[in-house]
Enzyme design. Structure first.
Site, PDB file in Angstrom:
ATOM      1  N   VAL A  16      -8.989 -10.538   3.253  1.00 63.10           N
ATOM      2  CA  VAL A  16     -10.371 -10.834   2.832  1.00 63.10           C
ATOM      3  C   VAL A  16     -10.885 -12.111   3.499  1.00 63.10           C
ATOM      4  O   VAL A  16     -12.024 -12.175   3.955  1.00 63.10           O
ATOM      5  CB  VAL A  16     -10.465 -10.927   1.291  1.00 63.10           C
ATOM      6  CG1 VAL A  16     -11.831 -11.422   0.845  1.00 63.10           C
ATOM      7  CG2 VAL A  16     -10.165  -9.565   0.663  1.00 63.10           C
ATOM      8  N   ARG A  41       2.463 -22.385   5.552  1.00 64.12           N
ATOM      9  CA  ARG A  41       3.000 -21.454   6.550  1.00 64.12           C
ATOM     10  C   ARG A  41       2.035 -21.246   7.705  1.00 64.12           C
ATOM     11  O   ARG A  41       2.434 -21.006   8.830  1.00 64.12           O
ATOM     12  CB  ARG A  41       3.246 -20.064   5.911  1.00 64.12           C
ATOM     13  CG  ARG A  41       4.319 -19.989   4.880  1.00 64.12           C
ATOM     14  CD  ARG A  41       4.438 -18.557   4.341  1.00 64.12           C
ATOM     15  NE  ARG A  41       3.285 -18.157   3.520  1.00 64.12           N
ATOM     16  CZ  ARG A  41       3.146 -18.436   2.227  1.00 64.12           C
ATOM     17  NH1 ARG A  41       4.090 -19.104   1.595  1.00 64.12           N
ATOM     18  NH2 ARG A  41       2.071 -18.044   1.552  1.00 64.12           N
ATOM     19  N   SER A  42       0.732 -21.297   7.412  1.00 60.18           N
ATOM     20  CA  SER A  42      -0.272 -20.967   8.436  1.00 60.18           C
ATOM     21  C   SER A  42      -0.899 -22.199   9.076  1.00 60.18           C
ATOM     22  O   SER A  42      -1.711 -22.048   9.998  1.00 60.18           O
ATOM     23  CB  SER A  42      -1.396 -20.134   7.818  1.00 60.18           C
ATOM     24  OG  SER A  42      -0.872 -18.993   7.221  1.00 60.18           O
ATOM     25  N   CYS A 131     -13.239  -5.325  -6.746  1.00 62.34           N
ATOM     26  CA  CYS A 131     -13.757  -4.483  -5.654  1.00 62.34           C
ATOM     27  C   CYS A 131     -14.249  -3.110  -6.135  1.00 62.34           C
ATOM     28  O   CYS A 131     -15.339  -2.662  -5.756  1.00 62.34           O
ATOM     29  CB  CYS A 131     -12.703  -4.327  -4.577  1.00 62.34           C
ATOM     30  SG  CYS A 131     -11.064  -3.932  -5.201  1.00 62.34           S
ATOM     31  N   SER A 161      -5.736  -2.015   1.421  1.00 61.67           N
ATOM     32  CA  SER A 161      -6.330  -3.323   1.729  1.00 61.67           C
ATOM     33  C   SER A 161      -6.581  -4.110   0.445  1.00 61.67           C
ATOM     34  O   SER A 161      -6.630  -5.340   0.478  1.00 61.67           O
ATOM     35  CB  SER A 161      -7.645  -3.143   2.493  1.00 61.67           C
ATOM     36  OG  SER A 161      -8.508  -2.282   1.775  1.00 61.67           O
ATOM     37  N   LYS A 215     -10.885  -3.930 -15.903  1.00 64.64           N
ATOM     38  CA  LYS A 215     -11.882  -4.751 -15.194  1.00 64.64           C
ATOM     39  C   LYS A 215     -13.183  -3.980 -15.046  1.00 64.64           C
ATOM     40  O   LYS A 215     -14.271  -4.513 -15.166  1.00 64.64           O
ATOM     41  CB  LYS A 215     -11.360  -5.138 -13.809  1.00 64.64           C
ATOM     42  CG  LYS A 215     -10.315  -6.234 -13.827  1.00 64.64           C
ATOM     43  CD  LYS A 215      -9.746  -6.459 -12.427  1.00 64.64           C
ATOM     44  CE  LYS A 215      -8.441  -7.250 -12.508  1.00 64.64           C
ATOM     45  NZ  LYS A 215      -7.705  -7.236 -11.237  1.00 64.64           N
ATOM     46  N   ARG A 237      -3.828   4.166  -6.399  1.00 68.84           N
ATOM     47  CA  ARG A 237      -3.653   3.647  -5.032  1.00 68.84           C
ATOM     48  C   ARG A 237      -3.365   4.830  -4.106  1.00 68.84           C
ATOM     49  O   ARG A 237      -2.531   5.683  -4.432  1.00 68.84           O
ATOM     50  CB  ARG A 237      -2.471   2.665  -5.007  1.00 68.84           C
ATOM     51  CG  ARG A 237      -2.302   1.959  -3.685  1.00 68.84           C
ATOM     52  CD  ARG A 237      -3.348   0.900  -3.429  1.00 68.84           C
ATOM     53  NE  ARG A 237      -3.231  -0.209  -4.360  1.00 68.84           N
ATOM     54  CZ  ARG A 237      -4.181  -1.133  -4.522  1.00 68.84           C
ATOM     55  NH1 ARG A 237      -5.304  -1.088  -3.832  1.00 68.84           N
ATOM     56  NH2 ARG A 237      -4.018  -2.097  -5.393  1.00 68.84           N
ATOM     57  N   HIS A 244     -12.484   1.951  -0.560  1.00 65.98           N
ATOM     58  CA  HIS A 244     -12.159   2.637  -1.807  1.00 65.98           C
ATOM     59  C   HIS A 244     -13.142   3.787  -2.026  1.00 65.98           C
ATOM     60  O   HIS A 244     -14.317   3.685  -1.661  1.00 65.98           O
ATOM     61  CB  HIS A 244     -12.323   1.690  -3.008  1.00 65.98           C
ATOM     62  CG  HIS A 244     -11.305   0.595  -3.087  1.00 65.98           C
ATOM     63  ND1 HIS A 244     -10.228   0.476  -2.233  1.00 65.98           N
ATOM     64  CD2 HIS A 244     -11.200  -0.435  -3.970  1.00 65.98           C
ATOM     65  CE1 HIS A 244      -9.511  -0.586  -2.597  1.00 65.98           C
ATOM     66  NE2 HIS A 244     -10.085  -1.158  -3.630  1.00 65.98           N
TER      67      HIS A 244
END
Ligand code: A2P
Length: 333
Positions: A16, A41-42, A131, A161, A215, A237, A244
């Site tokens: 995202v 880490r990034s 989402c 995703s 939700k 899923r 979606h």
């Protein structure tokens, strides 16, 4: 807030977060600077924005000095611990996690549906809805305005995703492993996701519904301002990379028919009809992948309930279901 804001993305290396950077660029969002934040880490990773190379920095509690708007998409735990410190530093937080969505002092905003809610954010935190809820409501809000929504029964077909970059990698790795007869691991999902569907998104609650399913009920009520809206949902899923799909039966206060339902979508921003099944015209996830608009098709008069329609909604979960909606909220500010 200074007139042209300094903007930060928290979780800039995630599925995202990366899309947020793309949306800011594509929409020519006016900003003075963009700060990319992620885990240690990034730190040091390079990413381009408007032709310039930016270096990802490690998120710390001091990251928000001088930042006016922070788009958060690094999970609820990060939002809970860093969101309030960002707001305390004077920044408006637009949070993609579920951490603050049901807080009565935090507006939950879909800019095409309840933009006015963004004006009243006493905690300087605005929440981006779930989402599936965004995509479902993009299809339902025009019908609600025309006929008055009373109840929703929905089943979702949610892309990997929605589990972030790791969900996409897990599907990809399982498909490759199965094709070459190799063993594979299950890290993100409780069951094999390749060539399968899993009727569990998020954790189960005491009443047998998952958190994701609740939700749709709680966030739908808050966004539409319909305290008594009834919602029953099954979230599934599916092995789709992005976008979606949602099958919805919606019951209304007023009588409905297909022609007036179609008419309700005329001139609505962010949602389009794709509904001519006799000619094979209906939306599928690949039709919306990487696109802004949600699509509605298969509109039918329901054969069981009075004043009810069946419809099929599709929307890009990473884009309208998350990154784009957050950037649109920033545009409202
Ligand atoms: P990183 O890539 O450094 O792990 P996704 O939902 O696609 O998995 O993305 C999650 C995002 O949240 C990534 O950008 C990830 O950064 C970031 N993130 C995860 N944990 C932390 C953390 N402890 N501090 C800052 N960012 C984090």
């Amino acid at each position: 807030m200074s007139e042209v804001p300094n903007v930060a993305i928290v979780g800039a290396t995630g599925a995202v977060g990366e899309e947020m950077r793309l949306c800011l660029e594509e929409r020519n969002f006016p900003l003075k600077s963009l700060t990319l934040l992620a885990s240690a880490r990034s730190a040091g990773k390079k990413m381009t924005f408007r032709g310039e190379e930016l270096t990802v920095k490690e998120l710390t509690h001091d990251s928000f000095e001088g930042i006016d708007i922070a788009l958060f998409s690094a999970g609820g735990g990060i939002s809970l611990s860093y969101g309030p410190s960002a707001a305390a530093a004077g920044c408006v937080v637009i949070d993609n996690s579920s951490a603050f969505r049901m807080d009565p002092e935090v507006p939950l905003v879909v800019p095409e549906i309840n933009p006015e809610a963004a004006r009243n954010a006493p905690k300087k935190i605005i929440a981006n809805p779930n989402c599936s809820t965004i995509i479902a409501l993009m299809g339902l809000a025009p019908l609600h305005d025309a006929f008055g929504l009373r109840s929703i029964i929905a089943s979702t077909y949610q892309a990997v995703s929605g589990s972030g970059a790791q969900g996409i990698i897990e599907l990809e790795e399982q498909v490759k492993a199965i094709a070459t007869d190799q063993p594979f691991e299950m890290k993100v999902y409780p069951r094999q996701i390749a060539f399968n569907v899993i009727p569990q998104v998020d954790a189960f609650t005491d009443n047998g519904y998952t958190k994701e399913e609740l939700k749709m009920l709680n966030e739908g009520r808050k966004i539409l301002g319909l305290e008594h809206l009834k919602v029953s949902c099954t979230c599934v899923r599916v092995p789709v990379y992005r976008s979606h799909s949602i099958s919805i039966t919606a019951q209304f206060e007023k009588p409905v028919d297909v022609a007036s339902a179609h008419a309700a979508y005329a001139d609505r921003a962010g949602v389009k009809l794709m509904d001519d099944p006799a000619n094979g015209v209906f939306p599928v996830p690949l039709d919306t992948t990487g696109k802004d608009d949600c699509l509605v098709g298969r509109v039918r008069k329901n054969l069981v309930f009075n004043n009810a329609l069946d419809l099929w909604m599709v929307g890009d979960q990473v884009r309208k279901g998350a990154a784009l909606n957050a950037v649109q909220i920033a545009e409202l500010l």
